[in-house]
Design a protein around this motif. Structure first.
Motif, PDB file in Angstrom:
ATOM      1  N   PRO A 137       0.823  -1.222   0.000  1.00  0.00           N
ATOM      2  CA  PRO A 137       0.000   0.000   0.000  1.00  0.00           C
ATOM      3  C   PRO A 137       0.857   1.273   0.000  1.00  0.00           C
ATOM      4  CG  PRO A 137      -0.627  -1.498   1.772  1.00  0.00           C
ATOM      5  CD  PRO A 137       0.675  -1.983   1.235  1.00  0.00           C
ATOM      6  N   VAL A 138       0.241   2.365  -0.504  1.00  0.00           N
ATOM      7  CA  VAL A 138       0.874   3.687  -0.491  1.00  0.00           C
ATOM      8  C   VAL A 138       0.247   4.503   0.637  1.00  0.00           C
ATOM      9  CG1 VAL A 138       1.328   5.783  -1.824  1.00  0.00           C
ATOM     10  CG2 VAL A 138       1.182   3.575  -2.984  1.00  0.00           C
ATOM     11  N   LYS A 139       1.059   5.270   1.355  1.00  0.00           N
ATOM     12  CA  LYS A 139       0.571   6.071   2.482  1.00  0.00           C
ATOM     13  C   LYS A 139      -0.470   7.094   1.997  1.00  0.00           C
ATOM     14  CE  LYS A 139       4.985   5.570   4.895  1.00  0.00           C
ATOM     15  NZ  LYS A 139       6.247   6.235   5.259  1.00  0.00           N
ATOM     16  N   ALA A 140      -1.588   7.164   2.713  1.00  0.00           N
ATOM     17  CA  ALA A 140      -2.701   8.016   2.286  1.00  0.00           C
ATOM     18  C   ALA A 140      -2.436   9.497   2.522  1.00  0.00           C
ATOM     19  CB  ALA A 140      -3.973   7.597   3.015  1.00  0.00           C
ATOM     20  N   ASN A 141      -1.612   9.825   3.532  1.00  0.00           N
ATOM     21  CA  ASN A 141      -1.400  11.238   3.882  1.00  0.00           C
ATOM     22  C   ASN A 141      -0.191  11.827   3.167  1.00  0.00           C
ATOM     23  OD1 ASN A 141       0.564   9.811   5.199  1.00  0.00           O
ATOM     24  ND2 ASN A 141       0.401  10.937   7.133  1.00  0.00           N
ATOM     25  N   LEU A 142       0.237  11.167   2.081  1.00  0.00           N
ATOM     26  CA  LEU A 142       1.447  11.591   1.376  1.00  0.00           C
ATOM     27  C   LEU A 142       1.122  11.905  -0.087  1.00  0.00           C
ATOM     28  CD1 LEU A 142       4.973  10.124   1.598  1.00  0.00           C
ATOM     29  CD2 LEU A 142       3.809   9.895  -0.596  1.00  0.00           C
ATOM     30  N   ALA A 143       1.723  12.987  -0.602  1.00  0.00           N
ATOM     31  CA  ALA A 143       1.596  13.332  -2.021  1.00  0.00           C
ATOM     32  C   ALA A 143       2.994  13.522  -2.600  1.00  0.00           C
ATOM     33  CB  ALA A 143       0.775  14.609  -2.196  1.00  0.00           C
ATOM     34  N   MET A 144       3.088  13.513  -3.935  1.00  0.00           N
ATOM     35  CA  MET A 144       4.419  13.630  -4.551  1.00  0.00           C
ATOM     36  C   MET A 144       4.330  14.313  -5.907  1.00  0.00           C
ATOM     37  SD  MET A 144       5.029   9.658  -5.641  1.00  0.00           S
ATOM     38  CE  MET A 144       4.686   9.055  -4.008  1.00  0.00           C
ATOM     39  N   THR A 145       5.460  14.858  -6.329  1.00  0.00           N
ATOM     40  CA  THR A 145       5.556  15.461  -7.659  1.00  0.00           C
ATOM     41  C   THR A 145       6.989  15.332  -8.138  1.00  0.00           C
ATOM     42  OG1 THR A 145       5.199  17.479  -8.957  1.00  0.00           O
ATOM     43  CG2 THR A 145       5.988  17.773  -6.706  1.00  0.00           C
ATOM     44  N   GLY A 146       7.169  15.181  -9.450  1.00  0.00           N
ATOM     45  CA  GLY A 146       8.514  15.048 -10.007  1.00  0.00           C
ATOM     46  C   GLY A 146       8.503  14.192 -11.251  1.00  0.00           C
ATOM     47  N   GLU A 147       9.418  14.461 -12.162  1.00  0.00           N
ATOM     48  CA  GLU A 147       9.563  13.641 -13.360  1.00  0.00           C
ATOM     49  C   GLU A 147      10.661  12.618 -13.127  1.00  0.00           C
ATOM     50  OE1 GLU A 147       8.389  12.032 -15.480  1.00  0.00           O
ATOM     51  OE2 GLU A 147       7.863  13.446 -17.065  1.00  0.00           O
ATOM     52  N   VAL A 148      10.578  11.490 -13.817  1.00  0.00           N
ATOM     53  CA  VAL A 148      11.539  10.409 -13.604  1.00  0.00           C
ATOM     54  C   VAL A 148      12.242  10.075 -14.916  1.00  0.00           C
ATOM     55  CG1 VAL A 148       9.926   8.504 -14.044  1.00  0.00           C
ATOM     56  CG2 VAL A 148      11.804   8.165 -12.460  1.00  0.00           C
ATOM     57  N   THR A 149      13.516   9.669 -14.826  1.00  0.00           N
ATOM     58  CA  THR A 149      14.262   9.257 -16.009  1.00  0.00           C
ATOM     59  C   THR A 149      14.383   7.740 -16.031  1.00  0.00           C
ATOM     60  OG1 THR A 149      16.445   9.224 -14.967  1.00  0.00           O
ATOM     61  CG2 THR A 149      15.655  11.358 -15.757  1.00  0.00           C
ATOM     62  N   LEU A 150      14.874   7.188 -17.151  1.00  0.00           N
ATOM     63  CA  LEU A 150      15.037   5.740 -17.273  1.00  0.00           C
ATOM     64  C   LEU A 150      16.020   5.186 -16.244  1.00  0.00           C
ATOM     65  CD1 LEU A 150      15.045   5.087 -21.127  1.00  0.00           C
ATOM     66  CD2 LEU A 150      13.452   4.155 -19.453  1.00  0.00           C
ATOM     67  N   ARG A 151      16.946   6.021 -15.783  1.00  0.00           N
ATOM     68  CA  ARG A 151      17.912   5.587 -14.784  1.00  0.00           C
ATOM     69  C   ARG A 151      17.383   5.736 -13.363  1.00  0.00           C
ATOM     70  NH1 ARG A 151      22.779   9.112 -15.504  1.00  0.00           N
ATOM     71  NH2 ARG A 151      21.206  10.602 -16.178  1.00  0.00           N
ATOM     72  N   GLY A 152      16.149   6.261 -13.225  1.00  0.00           N
ATOM     73  CA  GLY A 152      15.554   6.374 -11.898  1.00  0.00           C
ATOM     74  C   GLY A 152      15.870   7.663 -11.174  1.00  0.00           C
TER      75      GLY A 152
END
Length: 315
Positions: free
Chosen positions: A238-253
């Motif tokens: 499961p993912v934590k309900a009280n958490l949000a995120m933003t950001g782009e990801v590359t193939l290398r992580g």
């Protein structure tokens, strides 16, 4: 008639910079004004808009009272904007209805409450995204930046028997479709690290959906959200309900910086989010975040997908 324009300064306003052609942008001096916070809107309404509309509608002091809680209610559920124009129109409408009530119903003074607002303005006009109540598998809270400010959105991932297809729904633009493909390829390359059987990709179809399918969505900031949703779905964590995120990801992580952090943070705070994962490259933008948001929300800078998953997934 000939007229000398050499000493004239032209001022134009725009809600969304991306819609201005690059050739025109190159000839402009651009000043960025970020959207007001909810608290700033309430202060502007109390100090300026309400006294102005009382006066223009012939109301005396004390004939109409709107406290800060009601102003905040109007800001959040009857307006969706970066500035305060719609808020001023809403207050003007309430003032006119108040005048009518005083003249017609012989009321001496009116104290605005939710019952009156619903009677005069109708049901709530704006429905903001709401955070999940419980930790969910395959559902992650992302942050969006629009011309009206910020909002949160849930990104959902599901899997079922198939032939290894990736299905995307929710009117996603090309950039978000690419983010989904990059997220899936990164996970396939690191499947064993996250307890995922590599063979599962050959006989499983994966569906990613971003709700509010009628609203087109695009932008380079959903990569980490999609990656987390996929890992959660494929590893049953499961993912934590009280958490949000933003950001782009590359193939290398690697996690790349994004824009609109202030607006996104305000949306998360309004929705009850207590932790936001942001790209390490956006640490410098934390100076712009209002103090009331920084006191209530923990910002965690991350530079890799591994760090994102470590913070986001329930142990």
């Amino acid at each position: 008639e000939p007229y000398d324009l050499s000493k004239v300064l032209f001022i134009a306003t725009a809600n969304y910079l991306e819609n201005i052609p690059p050739a025109l942008q190159d000839r402009l001096e651009i000043i960025q004004l970020s959207s007001y916070t909810d608290i700033e809107k309430v202060n502007i309404a109390r100090e300026h808009l309400l006294p102005k509309q009382r006066k223009e509608n012939g109301l005396k002091d004390g004939q109409l009272t709107i406290d800060d809680d009601m102003l905040l209610y109007l800001v959040r559920y009857y307006t969706r904007e970066a500035g305060v124009r719609q808020l001023e129109r809403t207050i003007a409408s309430i003032c006119r209805k108040s005048v009518l009530a005083i003249l017609k119903d012989k009321k001496e003074a009116i104290v605005l409450d939710k019952k009156l607002v619903h009677e005069w303005l109708g049901n709530e006009k704006v429905d903001y995204g709401k955070k999940e109540k419980e930790d969910q598998i395959g559902t992650v809270t992302g942050l969006a930046y629009t011309s009206f400010g910020g909002d949160i959105l849930q990104i959902e991932a599901n899997r079922f028997e198939g032939k290894g297809n990736l299905i995307l729904t929710g009117q996603l633009g090309d950039v978000m479709k690419e983010s989904a493909s990059i997220a899936l390829d990164y996970i396939r390359a690191h499947a064993k690290e996250y307890g995922i059987d590599p063979k599962v990709f050959e006989k499983t179809d994966i569906h990613i959906h971003v709700p509010e399918g009628a609203v087109p969505k695009d932008g380079p900031s959903a990569g980490v959200t999609m990656t987390t949703a996929l890992v959660s779905c494929l590893s049953d964590r499961p993912v934590k309900a009280n958490l949000a995120m933003t950001g782009e990801v590359t193939l290398r992580g690697n996690v790349l910086p994004i824009g609109g952090l202030k607006e996104k943070s305000l949306a998360a705070h309004r929705s009850g989010i207590t932790t936001i994962l942001i790209p390490k490259g956006n640490e410098k933008d934390l100076e712009e975040i209002p103090d009331e948001v920084k006191e209530a929300v923990q910002f965690i800078p991350v530079s890799t997908v591994a760090q994102v998953l470590d913070h986001a997934l329930v142990k």
